[in-house]
Motif scaffolding. Structure first.
Motif, PDB file in Angstrom:
ATOM      1  N   ARG A  13       0.808  -1.219   0.000  1.00  0.00           N
ATOM      2  CA  ARG A  13       0.000   0.000   0.000  1.00  0.00           C
ATOM      3  C   ARG A  13       0.842   1.270   0.000  1.00  0.00           C
ATOM      4  O   ARG A  13       0.364   2.336  -0.397  1.00  0.00           O
ATOM      5  CB  ARG A  13      -0.951  -0.012   1.191  1.00  0.00           C
ATOM      6  CG  ARG A  13      -2.075  -1.036   1.022  1.00  0.00           C
ATOM      7  CD  ARG A  13      -2.890  -1.222   2.271  1.00  0.00           C
ATOM      8  NE  ARG A  13      -4.045  -2.083   2.018  1.00  0.00           N
ATOM      9  CZ  ARG A  13      -4.768  -2.658   2.973  1.00  0.00           C
ATOM     10  NH1 ARG A  13      -4.456  -2.479   4.244  1.00  0.00           N
ATOM     11  NH2 ARG A  13      -5.796  -3.415   2.650  1.00  0.00           N
ATOM     12  N   ASN A  14       2.081   1.166   0.432  1.00  0.00           N
ATOM     13  CA  ASN A  14       2.956   2.330   0.455  1.00  0.00           C
ATOM     14  C   ASN A  14       4.015   2.307  -0.645  1.00  0.00           C
ATOM     15  O   ASN A  14       4.917   3.144  -0.647  1.00  0.00           O
ATOM     16  CB  ASN A  14       3.645   2.430   1.824  1.00  0.00           C
ATOM     17  CG  ASN A  14       2.697   2.864   2.919  1.00  0.00           C
ATOM     18  OD1 ASN A  14       2.373   4.035   3.045  1.00  0.00           O
ATOM     19  ND2 ASN A  14       2.219   1.910   3.701  1.00  0.00           N
ATOM     20  N   SER A  15       3.898   1.353  -1.556  1.00  0.00           N
ATOM     21  CA  SER A  15       4.896   1.235  -2.627  1.00  0.00           C
ATOM     22  C   SER A  15       4.470   2.009  -3.870  1.00  0.00           C
ATOM     23  O   SER A  15       3.347   2.502  -3.967  1.00  0.00           O
ATOM     24  CB  SER A  15       5.101  -0.247  -2.971  1.00  0.00           C
ATOM     25  OG  SER A  15       3.915  -0.794  -3.503  1.00  0.00           O
ATOM     26  N   SER A  16       5.394   2.064  -4.808  1.00  0.00           N
ATOM     27  CA  SER A  16       5.127   2.761  -6.062  1.00  0.00           C
ATOM     28  C   SER A  16       4.148   1.976  -6.924  1.00  0.00           C
ATOM     29  O   SER A  16       3.945   0.768  -6.724  1.00  0.00           O
ATOM     30  CB  SER A  16       6.432   2.950  -6.844  1.00  0.00           C
ATOM     31  OG  SER A  16       6.932   1.688  -7.267  1.00  0.00           O
ATOM     32  N   ARG A  17       3.572   2.643  -7.892  1.00  0.00           N
ATOM     33  CA  ARG A  17       2.658   1.962  -8.816  1.00  0.00           C
ATOM     34  C   ARG A  17       3.378   0.859  -9.577  1.00  0.00           C
ATOM     35  O   ARG A  17       2.813  -0.209  -9.841  1.00  0.00           O
ATOM     36  CB  ARG A  17       2.086   2.991  -9.810  1.00  0.00           C
ATOM     37  CG  ARG A  17       1.114   2.394 -10.813  1.00  0.00           C
ATOM     38  CD  ARG A  17      -0.143   1.889 -10.141  1.00  0.00           C
ATOM     39  NE  ARG A  17      -1.053   1.244 -11.065  1.00  0.00           N
ATOM     40  CZ  ARG A  17      -2.211   0.714 -10.721  1.00  0.00           C
ATOM     41  NH1 ARG A  17      -2.608   0.777  -9.464  1.00  0.00           N
ATOM     42  NH2 ARG A  17      -2.985   0.134 -11.617  1.00  0.00           N
ATOM     43  N   GLU A  18       4.639   1.104  -9.897  1.00  0.00           N
ATOM     44  CA  GLU A  18       5.428   0.107 -10.628  1.00  0.00           C
ATOM     45  C   GLU A  18       5.571  -1.174  -9.816  1.00  0.00           C
ATOM     46  O   GLU A  18       5.404  -2.286 -10.336  1.00  0.00           O
ATOM     47  CB  GLU A  18       6.815   0.675 -10.952  1.00  0.00           C
ATOM     48  CG  GLU A  18       7.713  -0.279 -11.725  1.00  0.00           C
ATOM     49  CD  GLU A  18       9.087   0.299 -11.992  1.00  0.00           C
ATOM     50  OE1 GLU A  18       9.849  -0.332 -12.732  1.00  0.00           O
ATOM     51  OE2 GLU A  18       9.386   1.393 -11.458  1.00  0.00           O
ATOM     52  N   PHE A  19       5.852  -1.031  -8.533  1.00  0.00           N
ATOM     53  CA  PHE A  19       5.981  -2.209  -7.677  1.00  0.00           C
ATOM     54  C   PHE A  19       4.638  -2.921  -7.540  1.00  0.00           C
ATOM     55  O   PHE A  19       4.578  -4.151  -7.572  1.00  0.00           O
ATOM     56  CB  PHE A  19       6.493  -1.814  -6.291  1.00  0.00           C
ATOM     57  CG  PHE A  19       6.536  -2.970  -5.328  1.00  0.00           C
ATOM     58  CD1 PHE A  19       7.616  -3.839  -5.304  1.00  0.00           C
ATOM     59  CD2 PHE A  19       5.482  -3.207  -4.462  1.00  0.00           C
ATOM     60  CE1 PHE A  19       7.648  -4.914  -4.434  1.00  0.00           C
ATOM     61  CE2 PHE A  19       5.499  -4.283  -3.588  1.00  0.00           C
ATOM     62  CZ  PHE A  19       6.581  -5.133  -3.571  1.00  0.00           C
ATOM     63  N   GLN A  20       3.567  -2.171  -7.394  1.00  0.00           N
ATOM     64  CA  GLN A  20       2.243  -2.776  -7.275  1.00  0.00           C
ATOM     65  C   GLN A  20       1.882  -3.566  -8.527  1.00  0.00           C
ATOM     66  O   GLN A  20       1.265  -4.632  -8.445  1.00  0.00           O
ATOM     67  CB  GLN A  20       1.197  -1.698  -6.989  1.00  0.00           C
ATOM     68  CG  GLN A  20       1.328  -1.086  -5.607  1.00  0.00           C
ATOM     69  CD  GLN A  20       0.281  -0.026  -5.334  1.00  0.00           C
ATOM     70  OE1 GLN A  20      -0.521   0.326  -6.209  1.00  0.00           O
ATOM     71  NE2 GLN A  20       0.265   0.501  -4.125  1.00  0.00           N
ATOM     72  N   ASP A  21       2.291  -3.046  -9.692  1.00  0.00           N
ATOM     73  CA  ASP A  21       2.041  -3.770 -10.942  1.00  0.00           C
ATOM     74  C   ASP A  21       2.828  -5.076 -10.986  1.00  0.00           C
ATOM     75  O   ASP A  21       2.318  -6.112 -11.442  1.00  0.00           O
ATOM     76  CB  ASP A  21       2.410  -2.895 -12.146  1.00  0.00           C
ATOM     77  CG  ASP A  21       1.416  -1.759 -12.361  1.00  0.00           C
ATOM     78  OD1 ASP A  21       0.301  -1.831 -11.815  1.00  0.00           O
ATOM     79  OD2 ASP A  21       1.774  -0.791 -13.063  1.00  0.00           O
ATOM     80  N   LEU A  22       4.081  -5.030 -10.503  1.00  0.00           N
ATOM     81  CA  LEU A  22       4.904  -6.247 -10.469  1.00  0.00           C
ATOM     82  C   LEU A  22       4.271  -7.293  -9.544  1.00  0.00           C
ATOM     83  O   LEU A  22       4.217  -8.477  -9.872  1.00  0.00           O
ATOM     84  CB  LEU A  22       6.319  -5.909  -9.973  1.00  0.00           C
ATOM     85  CG  LEU A  22       7.238  -5.182 -10.945  1.00  0.00           C
ATOM     86  CD1 LEU A  22       8.523  -4.760 -10.249  1.00  0.00           C
ATOM     87  CD2 LEU A  22       7.561  -6.056 -12.150  1.00  0.00           C
ATOM     88  N   ALA A  23       3.775  -6.825  -8.399  1.00  0.00           N
ATOM     89  CA  ALA A  23       3.140  -7.733  -7.450  1.00  0.00           C
ATOM     90  C   ALA A  23       1.864  -8.330  -8.039  1.00  0.00           C
ATOM     91  O   ALA A  23       1.591  -9.525  -7.882  1.00  0.00           O
ATOM     92  CB  ALA A  23       2.843  -7.000  -6.152  1.00  0.00           C
ATOM     93  N   ALA A  24       1.092  -7.497  -8.726  1.00  0.00           N
ATOM     94  CA  ALA A  24      -0.144  -7.981  -9.351  1.00  0.00           C
ATOM     95  C   ALA A  24       0.163  -9.008 -10.434  1.00  0.00           C
ATOM     96  O   ALA A  24      -0.551 -10.016 -10.576  1.00  0.00           O
ATOM     97  CB  ALA A  24      -0.922  -6.807  -9.931  1.00  0.00           C
ATOM     98  N   ASN A  25       1.216  -8.775 -11.194  1.00  0.00           N
ATOM     99  CA  ASN A  25       1.613  -9.729 -12.235  1.00  0.00           C
ATOM    100  C   ASN A  25       2.082 -11.053 -11.617  1.00  0.00           C
ATOM    101  O   ASN A  25       1.882 -12.124 -12.206  1.00  0.00           O
ATOM    102  CB  ASN A  25       2.717  -9.138 -13.110  1.00  0.00           C
ATOM    103  CG  ASN A  25       2.197  -8.043 -14.020  1.00  0.00           C
ATOM    104  OD1 ASN A  25       1.009  -8.007 -14.365  1.00  0.00           O
ATOM    105  ND2 ASN A  25       3.070  -7.126 -14.412  1.00  0.00           N
ATOM    106  N   PHE A  26       2.703 -10.966 -10.444  1.00  0.00           N
ATOM    107  CA  PHE A  26       3.116 -12.168  -9.721  1.00  0.00           C
ATOM    108  C   PHE A  26       1.890 -13.003  -9.374  1.00  0.00           C
ATOM    109  O   PHE A  26       1.879 -14.225  -9.557  1.00  0.00           O
ATOM    110  CB  PHE A  26       3.883 -11.769  -8.459  1.00  0.00           C
ATOM    111  CG  PHE A  26       4.393 -12.923  -7.654  1.00  0.00           C
ATOM    112  CD1 PHE A  26       5.624 -13.496  -7.932  1.00  0.00           C
ATOM    113  CD2 PHE A  26       3.660 -13.438  -6.593  1.00  0.00           C
ATOM    114  CE1 PHE A  26       6.109 -14.565  -7.181  1.00  0.00           C
ATOM    115  CE2 PHE A  26       4.128 -14.499  -5.829  1.00  0.00           C
ATOM    116  CZ  PHE A  26       5.356 -15.061  -6.132  1.00  0.00           C
ATOM    117  N   PHE A  27       0.845 -12.336  -8.894  1.00  0.00           N
ATOM    118  CA  PHE A  27      -0.394 -13.026  -8.549  1.00  0.00           C
ATOM    119  C   PHE A  27      -1.026 -13.659  -9.797  1.00  0.00           C
ATOM    120  O   PHE A  27      -1.450 -14.820  -9.777  1.00  0.00           O
ATOM    121  CB  PHE A  27      -1.380 -12.060  -7.899  1.00  0.00           C
ATOM    122  CG  PHE A  27      -2.701 -12.680  -7.562  1.00  0.00           C
ATOM    123  CD1 PHE A  27      -2.853 -13.449  -6.420  1.00  0.00           C
ATOM    124  CD2 PHE A  27      -3.794 -12.511  -8.397  1.00  0.00           C
ATOM    125  CE1 PHE A  27      -4.071 -14.043  -6.111  1.00  0.00           C
ATOM    126  CE2 PHE A  27      -5.025 -13.094  -8.099  1.00  0.00           C
ATOM    127  CZ  PHE A  27      -5.158 -13.864  -6.956  1.00  0.00           C
TER     128      PHE A  27
END
Length: 202
Positions: A13-27
């Protein structure tokens, strides 16, 4: 595991949009049928295909906080957080270390490979190592407080009291250990006057 889940959520929740996208792609890479859930079969298949052979399959049940037989987004994010930050094993029993554990101070301070122990192995002396100065991960972190780059600080000196010859007096041994721990926790304050050039514990 709940503490790790909360940490994973906080980082996300406190990370950049880029990191959130990477995490979502992991899922998404794990959720192969796209139903928004990760089954046990999808989980184990993902481990095999992506080289996470060191992860035991029983982690699935540990991650499944609500015991519904599948992993939701946040449960997968907990796994993502673990594999990115917790690839540490106990050098005594080889159990993966997720939380508080003990670290060899000399190895840590010397920049060598770390030597890590779970509380059970350290408390039961279930290890063989050429150093005998250990602090738990929280105390070791606190001991680094206030240390600026280039400052010559020897953490071995901070915990030097532990290595004194054992006299057989259990009370003295306990006092020596707690003194070393107290010095480690307060080292940030000690460093305010400048570089530590010697060992003042002796």
């Amino acid at each position: 595991m709940e503490e790790l889940r909360l940490a994973a959520m906080a980082y996300y929740r406190n990370s950049s949009r880029e990191f959130q996208d990477l995490a979502a792609n992991f899922f998404k890479a794990m959720d192969t049928n796209g139903d928004g859930r990760v089954s046990f079969d999808e989980f184990t298949s993902f481990l095999r295909q992506h080289g996470y052979n060191w992860v035991k399959t029983d982690m699935f049940s540990q991650l499944d906080a609500n015991n519904d037989g599948s992993l939701d987004f946040w449960e997968v994010m907990t796994f993502y957080y673990i594999i990115k930050t917790r690839a540490v094993w106990c050098d005594g029993c080889r159990m993966q270390l997720h939380g508080l554990h003990f670290i060899c101070v000399a190895c840590f301070d010397g920049g060598h490979n770390s030597y890590d122990l779970c509380a059970r192995c350290y408390g039961g002396r279930n290890f063989s190592h050429h150093h005998n100065l250990f602090l738990d991960s929280y105390v070791l972190l606190r001991s680094k407080r206030g240390i600026s780059p280039g400052m010559n600080v020897d953490l071995v000196c901070i915990a030097q009291a532990v290595s004194q010859p054992h006299t057989g007096n259990h009370s003295t041994g306990r006092n020596r250990w707690f003194r070393a721990m107290e010095l480690a926790v307060n080292v940030g304050n000690l460093l305010n006057v400048g570089n530590v050039v010697g060992c003042s514990v002796m």
